[in-house]
Design a protein around this motif. Structure first.
Motif, mmCIF file in Angstrom:
data_model
loop_
_atom_site.group_PDB
_atom_site.id
_atom_site.type_symbol
_atom_site.label_atom_id
_atom_site.label_comp_id
_atom_site.label_asym_id
_atom_site.label_seq_id
_atom_site.Cartn_x
_atom_site.Cartn_y
_atom_site.Cartn_z
ATOM 1 N N VAL A 167 -6.805 198.904 152.898
ATOM 2 C CA VAL A 167 -5.824 199.471 153.881
ATOM 3 C C VAL A 167 -5.976 201.156 153.097
ATOM 4 O O VAL A 167 -5.694 201.995 154.250
ATOM 5 C CB VAL A 167 -4.375 198.810 153.244
ATOM 6 N N TYR A 168 -5.961 201.464 151.959
ATOM 7 C CA TYR A 168 -5.907 202.693 151.599
ATOM 8 C C TYR A 168 -7.029 203.707 152.446
ATOM 9 O O TYR A 168 -6.911 204.363 152.816
ATOM 10 C CB TYR A 168 -5.883 202.851 149.985
ATOM 11 N N LEU A 169 -8.488 203.225 152.230
ATOM 12 C CA LEU A 169 -9.411 203.519 152.464
ATOM 13 C C LEU A 169 -9.141 204.059 153.925
ATOM 14 O O LEU A 169 -9.622 205.195 154.637
ATOM 15 C CB LEU A 169 -10.738 202.957 152.143
ATOM 16 N N THR A 170 -8.697 203.007 154.886
ATOM 17 C CA THR A 170 -8.915 203.211 156.355
ATOM 18 C C THR A 170 -7.954 204.372 156.633
ATOM 19 O O THR A 170 -7.942 205.055 157.558
ATOM 20 C CB THR A 170 -8.336 201.808 156.906
ATOM 21 N N LEU A 171 -6.446 203.951 156.191
ATOM 22 C CA LEU A 171 -5.428 204.900 156.328
ATOM 23 C C LEU A 171 -5.412 206.372 155.957
ATOM 24 O O LEU A 171 -5.308 207.302 156.617
ATOM 25 C CB LEU A 171 -3.959 204.359 155.866
ATOM 26 N N SER A 172 -6.129 206.552 154.736
ATOM 27 C CA SER A 172 -6.458 208.045 154.232
ATOM 28 C C SER A 172 -7.539 208.574 155.198
ATOM 29 O O SER A 172 -7.601 209.814 155.205
ATOM 30 C CB SER A 172 -6.598 207.840 152.663
ATOM 31 N N HIS A 173 -8.273 208.072 155.929
ATOM 32 C CA HIS A 173 -9.428 208.536 156.678
ATOM 33 C C HIS A 173 -9.023 208.371 158.233
ATOM 34 O O HIS A 173 -9.980 208.677 159.081
ATOM 35 C CB HIS A 173 -10.538 207.840 156.508
ATOM 36 N N SER A 174 -7.727 208.171 158.537
ATOM 37 C CA SER A 174 -7.387 208.142 159.864
ATOM 38 C C SER A 174 -7.539 209.319 160.633
ATOM 39 O O SER A 174 -7.853 209.226 161.757
ATOM 40 C CB SER A 174 -5.814 207.759 160.029
ATOM 41 N N ALA A 175 -7.322 210.412 160.020
ATOM 42 C CA ALA A 175 -7.394 211.835 160.671
ATOM 43 C C ALA A 175 -8.876 212.184 161.026
ATOM 44 O O ALA A 175 -9.379 212.439 161.751
ATOM 45 C CB ALA A 175 -6.931 212.882 159.772
ATOM 46 N N ARG A 176 -9.710 211.615 160.117
ATOM 47 C CA ARG A 176 -11.209 211.623 160.467
ATOM 48 C C ARG A 176 -11.713 210.756 161.434
ATOM 49 O O ARG A 176 -12.432 211.285 162.343
ATOM 50 C CB ARG A 176 -12.075 211.220 159.077
ATOM 51 N N PHE A 177 -11.241 209.661 161.751
ATOM 52 C CA PHE A 177 -11.253 208.866 162.914
ATOM 53 C C PHE A 177 -11.146 209.718 163.992
ATOM 54 O O PHE A 177 -11.630 209.460 165.154
ATOM 55 C CB PHE A 177 -10.792 207.370 162.764
ATOM 56 N N SER A 178 -9.768 210.287 163.904
ATOM 57 C CA SER A 178 -9.108 210.755 165.184
ATOM 58 C C SER A 178 -10.305 212.128 165.532
ATOM 59 O O SER A 178 -10.579 212.441 166.790
ATOM 60 C CB SER A 178 -7.784 211.613 164.975
ATOM 61 N N ARG A 179 -10.793 212.857 164.698
ATOM 62 C CA ARG A 179 -11.414 213.799 164.987
ATOM 63 C C ARG A 179 -12.962 213.250 165.552
ATOM 64 O O ARG A 179 -13.373 213.990 166.321
ATOM 65 C CB ARG A 179 -12.037 214.574 163.518
ATOM 66 N N TYR A 180 -13.477 212.254 165.077
ATOM 67 C CA TYR A 180 -14.562 211.901 165.906
ATOM 68 C C TYR A 180 -14.499 211.385 167.296
ATOM 69 O O TYR A 180 -15.260 211.690 168.183
ATOM 70 C CB TYR A 180 -15.076 210.291 164.908
ATOM 71 N N LEU A 181 -13.046 211.020 167.525
ATOM 72 C CA LEU A 181 -12.877 210.380 168.805
ATOM 73 C C LEU A 181 -12.402 211.569 169.716
ATOM 74 O O LEU A 181 -12.439 211.466 171.043
ATOM 75 C CB LEU A 181 -11.825 209.354 168.810
ATOM 76 N N GLY A 182 -11.859 212.757 169.179
ATOM 77 C CA GLY A 182 -11.497 213.742 169.939
ATOM 78 C C GLY A 182 -9.908 213.473 170.630
ATOM 79 O O GLY A 182 -9.350 212.387 170.082
ATOM 80 N N ILE A 183 -9.370 214.473 171.168
ATOM 81 C CA ILE A 183 -8.035 214.131 171.547
ATOM 82 C C ILE A 183 -7.629 213.025 172.479
ATOM 83 O O ILE A 183 -6.868 212.071 172.155
ATOM 84 C CB ILE A 183 -7.251 215.517 172.062
ATOM 85 N N ASP A 184 -8.440 213.048 173.514
ATOM 86 C CA ASP A 184 -8.417 211.924 174.610
ATOM 87 C C ASP A 184 -8.699 210.765 173.934
ATOM 88 O O ASP A 184 -7.991 209.636 174.350
ATOM 89 C CB ASP A 184 -9.189 212.524 175.818
ATOM 90 N N GLY A 185 -9.987 210.694 173.200
ATOM 91 C CA GLY A 185 -10.146 209.433 172.609
ATOM 92 C C GLY A 185 -9.176 208.949 171.571
ATOM 93 O O GLY A 185 -8.963 207.472 171.631
#
Length: 220
Positions: A167-185
């Motif tokens: 849970v910690y590893l996933t939540l703490s990297h949530s912003a990184r996932f967002s950058r990979y997907l972009g705003i629309d993604g």
């Protein structure tokens, strides 16, 4: 003995992590923490992970006695908890999109975000009724034999720690996932996560209702 213990740990971890679905929760978490700095979001993710571990430990070791103490059935836990999850998913699914500036103004208060670390970020969004019911069920048949009790306790602690780490590893990297997907993604992923959260809540409710009606149907 060791092989059985490892098997129990892997079985419990895979069962709980599939129900919790931390990747889906990550986008919900990101939406609820929009405007926080990386350090603030990391601190909040750590707090949610610790809370999740504590919730699972309580469910493992005291879940059944607590339910019996308050006269709450497993069916009631699933129906009530599923309703809470479904309502949260429905609200997020129908929430209007906001600009980055509006989101920052709305959520920039780190103290306010920290106050939501337990509810709703830990319960019911991360360790909801499904995972709590699963944890209780995993230890429902725990015996009082010392060796088996100790093995079960070690497995419970290990499972809780592994889930908290994931849970910690996933939540703490949530912003990184967002950058990979972009705003629309990211917007699409958040909507999908909200819809899945709604479906999970409905499924938990249906499971509880089905378990409640099963004895009535069989009695006829």
């Amino acid at each position: 003995m060791i092989g059985s213990l490892i098997s129990d740990i892997l079985f419990g971890f895979t069962g709980l992590i599939s129900i919790i679905n931390p990747l889906g929760v990550a986008f919900v978490f990101l939406d609820r923490t929009e405007g926080l700095t990386t350090e603030e979001r990391d601190a909040l993710a750590k707090k949610v992970a610790i809370n999740s571990m504590c919730v699972l430990l309580v469910a493992f070791f005291a879940g059944t006695p607590i339910l019996h103490l308050f006269g709450i059935s497993m069916q009631a836990l699933r129906i009530g908890g599923g309703l809470a999850v479904a309502v949260s998913g429905w609200q997020m699914l129908n929430a209007p999109d906001v600009s980055t500036k509006e989101a920052t103004v709305r959520n920039v208060d780190a103290d306010n975000a920290m106050s939501k670390a337990f509810f709703p970020l830990t319960i019911p969004l991360t360790t909801g009724p499904g995972s709590i019911a699963t944890a209780i069920a995993l230890n429902a048949n725990r015996t009082h034999k010392l060796s088996e009790f100790v093995a079960s306790a070690v497995a419970s602690i290990a499972i809780s720690a592994l889930v908290a780490g994931a849970v910690y590893l996933t939540l703490s990297h949530s912003a990184r996932f967002s950058r990979y997907l972009g705003i629309d993604g990211t917007k699409v992923a958040m909507r999908i996560s909200s819809f899945l959260l709604l479906c999970v809540g409905v499924q938990i409710m249906l499971t509880g209702i089905g378990e409640f009606l099963a004895p009535i149907a069989s009695a006829r």
